[in-house]
Design an enzyme around this catalytic site. Structure first.
Site, PDB file in Angstrom:
ATOM      1  N   ARG A 178     -39.466   7.810 -34.361  1.00 60.15           N
ATOM      2  CA  ARG A 178     -39.527   8.827 -35.413  1.00 60.15           C
ATOM      3  C   ARG A 178     -38.319   9.757 -35.388  1.00 60.15           C
ATOM      4  O   ARG A 178     -37.943  10.317 -36.403  1.00 60.15           O
ATOM      5  CB  ARG A 178     -40.822   9.627 -35.291  1.00 60.15           C
ATOM      6  CG  ARG A 178     -41.163  10.376 -36.581  1.00 60.15           C
ATOM      7  CD  ARG A 178     -42.584  10.899 -36.595  1.00 60.15           C
ATOM      8  NE  ARG A 178     -42.788  11.990 -35.682  1.00 60.15           N
ATOM      9  CZ  ARG A 178     -43.748  12.046 -34.756  1.00 60.15           C
ATOM     10  NH1 ARG A 178     -44.608  11.043 -34.641  1.00 60.15           N
ATOM     11  NH2 ARG A 178     -43.869  13.067 -33.957  1.00 60.15           N
TER      12      ARG A 178
ATOM     13  N   TYR B 122     -33.550  22.250 -58.963  1.00 59.80           N
ATOM     14  CA  TYR B 122     -34.353  21.036 -59.133  1.00 59.80           C
ATOM     15  C   TYR B 122     -35.829  21.451 -59.188  1.00 59.80           C
ATOM     16  O   TYR B 122     -36.309  22.142 -58.284  1.00 59.80           O
ATOM     17  CB  TYR B 122     -34.047  20.159 -57.927  1.00 59.80           C
ATOM     18  CG  TYR B 122     -34.755  18.841 -57.828  1.00 59.80           C
ATOM     19  CD1 TYR B 122     -34.533  17.836 -58.762  1.00 59.80           C
ATOM     20  CD2 TYR B 122     -35.614  18.584 -56.753  1.00 59.80           C
ATOM     21  CE1 TYR B 122     -35.162  16.611 -58.635  1.00 59.80           C
ATOM     22  CE2 TYR B 122     -36.244  17.353 -56.623  1.00 59.80           C
ATOM     23  CZ  TYR B 122     -36.013  16.375 -57.574  1.00 59.80           C
ATOM     24  OH  TYR B 122     -36.631  15.162 -57.441  1.00 59.80           O
TER      25      TYR B 122
ATOM     26  N   ASP C 292     -28.610  23.423 -52.015  1.00 59.36           N
ATOM     27  CA  ASP C 292     -28.716  22.017 -52.422  1.00 59.36           C
ATOM     28  C   ASP C 292     -27.340  21.618 -52.946  1.00 59.36           C
ATOM     29  O   ASP C 292     -26.904  22.056 -54.002  1.00 59.36           O
ATOM     30  CB  ASP C 292     -29.797  21.881 -53.503  1.00 59.36           C
ATOM     31  CG  ASP C 292     -30.051  20.432 -53.923  1.00 59.36           C
ATOM     32  OD1 ASP C 292     -29.120  19.618 -53.817  1.00 59.36           O
ATOM     33  OD2 ASP C 292     -31.178  20.136 -54.373  1.00 59.36           O
TER      34      ASP C 292
ATOM     35  N   LYS D 160     -28.707  10.035 -54.220  1.00 53.39           N
ATOM     36  CA  LYS D 160     -27.815  10.057 -55.381  1.00 53.39           C
ATOM     37  C   LYS D 160     -26.470   9.419 -55.025  1.00 53.39           C
ATOM     38  O   LYS D 160     -26.399   8.215 -54.912  1.00 53.39           O
ATOM     39  CB  LYS D 160     -27.684  11.498 -55.891  1.00 53.39           C
ATOM     40  CG  LYS D 160     -29.044  12.211 -56.077  1.00 53.39           C
ATOM     41  CD  LYS D 160     -29.846  11.669 -57.252  1.00 53.39           C
ATOM     42  CE  LYS D 160     -31.320  12.034 -57.228  1.00 53.39           C
ATOM     43  NZ  LYS D 160     -31.645  13.450 -57.265  1.00 53.39           N
TER      44      LYS D 160
END
Ligand SMILES: *Cc1c(COP(=O)(O)O)cnc(C)c1O
Length: 398
Positions: free
Chosen positions: A64, A117, A189, A214
């Protein structure tokens, strides 16, 4: 066996995009790091187990927390953004949620740019609110007057410059300065710039996140997020929060992210050139009220973009003149040949999507009545894309 020579002179960022995170010596001379899949990692002795526990964030410890594939990707993204530390996360949204959740507790307040966003806003008022964290939103052009919105319990100012729907460019140094004066963190961001055209840590940002989904992945085939910082305490806090929330970032996706980084500079140059060509063409069309592209003076915050960014990318918006009804908008969008309608962006393909800023703004009034459209300029030929748009505008007028 081939060994990568240690760099003796500083290298251009484009060079580092091709070299960061590579370790052929550890991998039979193979250029790319392999995809390590892991849950269990075994330890030969009790002493080794205890030792590994102490370094669990930077060495292989448990699946993890990452494998050498994850670490290679993280190293390359840290290098891209000019950070010391990076965490790969399963999506951009996971990176946003971790950056926020790791640094607030009940009774705190966060200030978020109103053009962020939308799921970021929703995470604040729909999720953090359940745990007693208050959120309020500020006009993206507020600049140094942000001080008026800061409260004694404000712990984070969150920016997204430019906003990925309406493209207002925030004054990050002014926001960061006010945040630091108030003892708050500046979180950003940085997805639009891909970490390439804006270097967050040169402008006062404490934590930068990206939807690597993206431009970094770049081929519309993986979900991936990144969180970078220069502060070891913030990094450990975010690592702990990510682990506690159960985030595990797939090694195949990290591999795709790393592969995307190798061509990021050349892809972005093409996205930039094509988007500029389309934006200028659209600005001259009678159907278009305004073009929201940070490199055009018509975009709110253009002067700040010019001051702080080294270039632009492929994502921008337009507002159509008031008049065409929804069936005319549908004729425009439904008939597009190259521009597909769909969420996300940053891949090689062009996209177009309607947006409705008036209904999500709470800190200021959206000034336009006409339909807002968001475009992503892909890697197709720019003149073919213009032809597609021209035919679309003809359908709009029909
Ligand atoms: C897409 C996007 C996100 C979310 O990223 P996912 O990988 O889709 O979760 C966050 N911020 C911006 C600006 C985005 O465009």
């Amino acid at each position: 066996m081939y060994t990568m020579k240690k760099s003796t002179t500083p290298k251009h960022p484009d060079t580092r995009l091709t070299t960061s995170g590579r370790d052929p010596e550890a991998n039979f001379g193979i250029v790319n790091p392999p995809v390590y899949h892991a849950s269990t990692v075994t330890f030969p002795t009790l002493a080794a187990l205890h030792e590994a526990e102490k370094h669990k964030f930077e060495q292989v410890y448990y699946g993890r927390y990452g494998t050498p594939t994850t670490f290679a990707f993280e190293q390359a993204v840290a290098d891209l953004e000019g950070a010391k530390h990076c965490i790969a996360l399963p999506s951009g949204m996971a990176a946003i949620a971790v950056a926020l959740a790791a640094n607030v507790q009940s009774g705190d307040h966060v200030l978020i740019t109103d053009n962020a966003y939308y799921p970021t806003l929703k995470f604040a008022h729909g999720f953090l609110a359940k745990f007693g964290v208050e959120a309020s939103y500020f006009d993206p052009l507020v600049g140094a007057s942000i001080g008026e919105h800061i409260r004694p319990n404000t712990k984070i100012i969150f920016a997204e410059a430019p906003g990925s729907i309406t493209f207002e460019v925030q004054d990050i140094p002014a926001l960061a300065n006010a945040a630091h004066k108030a003892g708050a963190l500046m979180v950003m961001d940085n997805t639009w710039s891909a970490g390439y055209h804006f270097k967050p840590f040169d402008h006062g940002v404490d934590i930068s996140i990206q939807a690597a989904t993206k431009y970094i992945v770049g081929h519309s085939d993986a979900m991936l997020g990144t969180l970078t910082t220069n502060d070891r305490t913030l990094w450990e806090r975010a690592k702990t929060t990510a682990g506690t929330l159960g985030h595990s970032t797939g090694p195949d996706d990290c591999y795709l992210g790393l592969r995307g980084l190798r061509t990021l500079a050349v892809r972005l140059a093409r996205h930039e050139a094509t988007a500029l060509k389309l934006a200028h063409w659209l600005a001259a069309r009678p159907e278009v009220e305004t073009v929201l592209h940070p490199a055009l003076p018509s975009c709110p915050g253009h002067a700040i973009w010019k001051r702080d960014f080294t270039g632009s990318t492929g994502l921008f918006g337009i507002v159509l003149k008031e008049g065409p009804d929804q069936s005319a908008i549908a004729r425009l969008l439904d008939g597009m040949e190259l521009f597909a309608m769909g969420f996300s962006w940053g891949g090689y393909e062009s996209l177009i999507i309607p947006a409705d800023p008036a209904h999500v703004r709470t800190a200021y009034v959206w000034p336009y009545k006409g339909q807002t459209l968001r475009l992503h300029a892909g890697l197709e030929d720019a003149d073919d894309l213009i032809q597609d748009l021209e035919a679309g505008l003809k359908r709009l007028n029909a």
